[in-house]
Structures are given as structure tokens and as C-alpha cells.
Design a protein around this motif. Structure first.
Motif, PDB file in Angstrom:
ATOM      1  N   ASP A   1      27.497 -10.072  51.857  1.00  0.00           N
ATOM      2  CA  ASP A   1      28.182  -9.766  53.111  1.00  0.00           C
ATOM      3  C   ASP A   1      27.302  -8.977  54.068  1.00  0.00           C
ATOM      4  OD1 ASP A   1      30.479 -11.116  52.361  1.00  0.00           O
ATOM      5  OD2 ASP A   1      31.479  -9.314  51.591  1.00  0.00           O
ATOM      6  N   ALA A   2      26.596  -7.988  53.543  1.00  0.00           N
ATOM      7  CA  ALA A   2      25.726  -7.169  54.400  1.00  0.00           C
ATOM      8  C   ALA A   2      24.598  -8.011  54.987  1.00  0.00           C
ATOM      9  CB  ALA A   2      25.169  -5.991  53.606  1.00  0.00           C
ATOM     10  N   LEU A   3      24.031  -8.906  54.198  1.00  0.00           N
ATOM     11  CA  LEU A   3      22.955  -9.764  54.710  1.00  0.00           C
ATOM     12  C   LEU A   3      23.481 -10.760  55.732  1.00  0.00           C
ATOM     13  CD1 LEU A   3      20.903 -10.329  51.449  1.00  0.00           C
ATOM     14  CD2 LEU A   3      20.160  -9.074  53.490  1.00  0.00           C
ATOM     15  N   ARG A   4      24.659 -11.303  55.499  1.00  0.00           N
ATOM     16  CA  ARG A   4      25.255 -12.211  56.495  1.00  0.00           C
ATOM     17  C   ARG A   4      25.490 -11.482  57.813  1.00  0.00           C
ATOM     18  NH1 ARG A   4      29.518 -15.035  52.537  1.00  0.00           N
ATOM     19  NH2 ARG A   4      28.162 -16.671  51.770  1.00  0.00           N
ATOM     20  N   ASP A   5      25.993 -10.252  57.733  1.00  0.00           N
ATOM     21  CA  ASP A   5      26.221  -9.459  58.949  1.00  0.00           C
ATOM     22  C   ASP A   5      24.909  -9.187  59.677  1.00  0.00           C
ATOM     23  OD1 ASP A   5      28.927  -9.400  58.407  1.00  0.00           O
ATOM     24  OD2 ASP A   5      28.919  -7.353  57.607  1.00  0.00           O
ATOM     25  N   ARG A   6      23.883  -8.867  58.923  1.00  0.00           N
ATOM     26  CA  ARG A   6      22.571  -8.581  59.518  1.00  0.00           C
ATOM     27  C   ARG A   6      22.023  -9.818  60.221  1.00  0.00           C
ATOM     28  NH1 ARG A   6      20.211  -4.506  56.638  1.00  0.00           N
ATOM     29  NH2 ARG A   6      18.606  -3.544  57.876  1.00  0.00           N
ATOM     30  N   ILE A   7      22.112 -10.965  59.554  1.00  0.00           N
ATOM     31  CA  ILE A   7      21.647 -12.222  60.156  1.00  0.00           C
ATOM     32  C   ILE A   7      22.456 -12.526  61.418  1.00  0.00           C
ATOM     33  CG2 ILE A   7      21.516 -14.728  59.825  1.00  0.00           C
ATOM     34  CD1 ILE A   7      20.958 -14.055  56.806  1.00  0.00           C
ATOM     35  N   ALA A   8      23.754 -12.325  61.360  1.00  0.00           N
ATOM     36  CA  ALA A   8      24.608 -12.583  62.528  1.00  0.00           C
ATOM     37  C   ALA A   8      24.226 -11.680  63.697  1.00  0.00           C
ATOM     38  CB  ALA A   8      26.074 -12.389  62.158  1.00  0.00           C
ATOM     39  N   ARG A   9      23.934 -10.405  63.432  1.00  0.00           N
ATOM     40  CA  ARG A   9      23.531  -9.483  64.510  1.00  0.00           C
ATOM     41  C   ARG A   9      22.240  -9.954  65.167  1.00  0.00           C
ATOM     42  NH1 ARG A   9      24.948  -5.475  60.836  1.00  0.00           N
ATOM     43  NH2 ARG A   9      22.783  -4.947  60.461  1.00  0.00           N
ATOM     44  N   TRP A  10      21.250 -10.336  64.350  1.00  0.00           N
ATOM     45  CA  TRP A  10      20.002 -10.828  64.927  1.00  0.00           C
ATOM     46  C   TRP A  10      20.222 -12.140  65.658  1.00  0.00           C
ATOM     47  CZ3 TRP A  10      16.246  -7.834  65.985  1.00  0.00           C
ATOM     48  CH2 TRP A  10      15.856  -6.792  65.145  1.00  0.00           C
ATOM     49  N   ASN A  11      21.069 -12.984  65.117  1.00  0.00           N
ATOM     50  CA  ASN A  11      21.341 -14.271  65.743  1.00  0.00           C
ATOM     51  C   ASN A  11      22.022 -14.108  67.106  1.00  0.00           C
ATOM     52  OD1 ASN A  11      21.217 -17.176  65.452  1.00  0.00           O
ATOM     53  ND2 ASN A  11      23.432 -17.130  65.302  1.00  0.00           N
ATOM     54  N   ASP A  12      22.801 -13.050  67.254  1.00  0.00           N
ATOM     55  CA  ASP A  12      23.471 -12.776  68.526  1.00  0.00           C
ATOM     56  C   ASP A  12      22.569 -12.118  69.559  1.00  0.00           C
ATOM     57  OD1 ASP A  12      25.832 -13.876  67.596  1.00  0.00           O
ATOM     58  OD2 ASP A  12      26.697 -11.945  67.003  1.00  0.00           O
ATOM     59  N   ASP A  13      21.384 -11.702  69.144  1.00  0.00           N
ATOM     60  CA  ASP A  13      20.428 -11.034  70.029  1.00  0.00           C
ATOM     61  C   ASP A  13      19.685 -12.094  70.843  1.00  0.00           C
ATOM     62  OD1 ASP A  13      18.212  -9.757  71.189  1.00  0.00           O
ATOM     63  OD2 ASP A  13      18.033  -8.350  69.524  1.00  0.00           O
ATOM     64  N   ASP A  14      19.909 -12.108  72.144  1.00  0.00           N
ATOM     65  CA  ASP A  14      19.301 -13.128  73.018  1.00  0.00           C
ATOM     66  C   ASP A  14      17.781 -13.015  73.106  1.00  0.00           C
ATOM     67  OD1 ASP A  14      21.763 -14.239  73.547  1.00  0.00           O
ATOM     68  OD2 ASP A  14      22.055 -13.098  75.400  1.00  0.00           O
ATOM     69  N   THR A  15      17.204 -11.899  72.662  1.00  0.00           N
ATOM     70  CA  THR A  15      15.748 -11.761  72.708  1.00  0.00           C
ATOM     71  C   THR A  15      15.074 -12.386  71.496  1.00  0.00           C
ATOM     72  OG1 THR A  15      15.590  -9.616  71.579  1.00  0.00           O
ATOM     73  CG2 THR A  15      16.006  -9.583  73.974  1.00  0.00           C
ATOM     74  N   VAL A  16      15.860 -12.783  70.506  1.00  0.00           N
ATOM     75  CA  VAL A  16      15.312 -13.323  69.261  1.00  0.00           C
ATOM     76  C   VAL A  16      15.284 -14.852  69.318  1.00  0.00           C
ATOM     77  CG1 VAL A  16      15.651 -13.502  66.754  1.00  0.00           C
ATOM     78  CG2 VAL A  16      16.076 -11.324  67.923  1.00  0.00           C
ATOM     79  N   ASP A  17      14.120 -15.414  69.006  1.00  0.00           N
ATOM     80  CA  ASP A  17      13.944 -16.866  69.020  1.00  0.00           C
ATOM     81  C   ASP A  17      13.955 -17.495  67.641  1.00  0.00           C
ATOM     82  OD1 ASP A  17      13.435 -17.255  71.960  1.00  0.00           O
ATOM     83  OD2 ASP A  17      11.883 -15.791  71.485  1.00  0.00           O
TER      84      ASP A  17
END
Length: 92
Positions: free
Chosen positions: A73-89
Motif C-alpha cells: 500500500d505504501a509503495l502504491r501510494d508513493r508511485i501514485a504521488r509521483w505519477n500525479d506530479d506533472d514535472t515527472v516524465d
């Protein structure tokens, strides 16, 4: 008959093309590496990817995950946060 492929010249050609394409973007792409292990081999891999990114004009963030944060769950949340970051490609 097999053809011997020399990887280094091929890699140099590909990376030159990557640098050229990155330079035409107008901004440095942003790669996030989520490092969820303490294994030495993985650390070497992460460091190689970060160095290669920097050498080719790609911004790289290494997100080290502490041992107590390595739940599904913690890793999924972390991935989701980065995925929502518009600066990340890209995320690995």
C-alpha cells in the motif's frame, strides 16, 4: 552464421540520439527512481541509471524508501504521488 554486435558503439549512437532529442525538448525530462531495497546490486543499478540520466541531460530523482515504508500500500501510494506530479516524465 552469427554476426558479432559490438555493444559500446551502438550504445554511444543511441545515447547521442537521446541527448539530441532531449536538447530539443526545451526542458530536461524528469526521471524518478523509486529505490525500495538495500541490496548492494540494486544500489549499483540505481546509481548507474542516475549517472546515465545526468550525463544525457535528464533530471533524476532517487526516492529512497525506508524499510518500514516497503509495504504494498505504501509503495502504491508513493508511485501514485509521483505519477500525479506533472514535472515527472518517467518512473522506475
Amino acid at each position: 552464421m552469427a554476426t558479432l554486435l559490438h555493444g559500446q558503439p551502438v550504445a554511444h549512437t543511441i545515447l547521442a540520439r537521446v541527448r539530441e532529442e532531449v536538447s530539443m525538448l526545451g526542458r530536461a525530462p524528469h526521471l524518478v527512481i523509486i529505490a525500495a531495497t538495500d541490496r548492494e546490486e540494486s544500489r549499483v543499478y540505481v546509481n548507474q541509471k542516475a549517472k546515465a540520466a545526468a550525463a544525457n541531460g535528464i533530471r533524476c530523482t532517487v526516492d529512497d524508501v525506508s524499510e518500514h515504508e516497503r509495504t504494498t500500500d505504501a509503495l502504491r501510494d508513493r508511485i501514485a504521488r509521483w505519477n500525479d506530479d506533472d514535472t515527472v516524465d518517467g518512473i522506475i
